[in-house]
Design an enzyme around this catalytic site. Sequence first.
Site, PDB file in Angstrom:
ATOM      1  N   THR A  13      36.438 117.068 -54.483  1.00 13.64           N
ATOM      2  CA  THR A  13      35.896 117.877 -55.565  1.00 13.64           C
ATOM      3  C   THR A  13      36.685 119.172 -55.652  1.00 13.64           C
ATOM      4  O   THR A  13      36.888 119.849 -54.641  1.00 13.64           O
ATOM      5  CB  THR A  13      34.406 118.193 -55.341  1.00 13.64           C
ATOM      6  N   ASP A 110      36.670 111.982 -65.883  1.00 14.64           N
ATOM      7  CA  ASP A 110      37.969 112.453 -65.421  1.00 14.64           C
ATOM      8  C   ASP A 110      39.099 111.949 -66.303  1.00 14.64           C
ATOM      9  O   ASP A 110      40.061 112.674 -66.586  1.00 14.64           O
ATOM     10  CB  ASP A 110      38.202 112.046 -63.962  1.00 14.64           C
TER      11      ASP A 110
END
Length: 260
Positions: A13, A110
């Site tokens: 992350t 993403d």
Amino acid sequence: MMLLAIEQGNTNTLFAVHDGERWRAQWRTATEASRTADEYAVWLSQLLALAGLSLKDLDGCIISSVVPQSLFNLRNLSRRYLEIEPLVIGENVDLGIALRIDNPGEAGADRLVNAIGAHLSYRGDLIVIDSGTATTFDIVAADGAFEGGIIAPGINLSLQALHDAAAKLPRIAIQRPARVIGKDTVTNMQSGIFWGYIGLIEGLVARIRTEWGRPMSVIGTGGVVSLFEGATDCIDHFDPDLTLRGLLEIWRRNAHLAGQ
């Protein structure tokens, strides 16, 4: 405006802070779905302090996550500690691009963020390669539309599977071997992983271009893809900031939703 951008993949992350003109700081942590908002806040506040910042300085937050069970805690981090309602990719956020796929709701956040970041910086039809837990090949049309793509196992996933399934094969680091033909077990594995993925990339790029029928530029992003720089001519540009550029652009297009 001080924006906190969070990009969460299955493995890592990324937290980054933009001050309206430049990215002030970036940090990565392992993705753990069970990590609470309180734990994120303690970790983030310490890193912000090292950069001369604090949680109170942040007045905007955007989140892109492919881990649904972790999104609750990231949202709470923003609500409780920043006192901000975050923008979440995929939740009534205007991406500003067409999704020319059968089921737009299936597209990973993403991949869409990368498509926007790529279209901002490169002209024409594009192939965006991002290698993380999975290796994705995303097609971005010249008008910025997301046209679909390919999902393949990531290089670390393949390496782990090889080690787990074969009792005599050791755990190895990914690196470019001096020769294609290995002379021992480790160099055999290194060659198979490294040059095997080069072959995967080159083969799929060639097939995509043939099927597309028009010239395409190839953009590589993500930490793993950078390992292949100099080993193949099929990637035209290596761009580690593609995702952050996409997140910043989405924020600018939707800041009115967060009262900015």
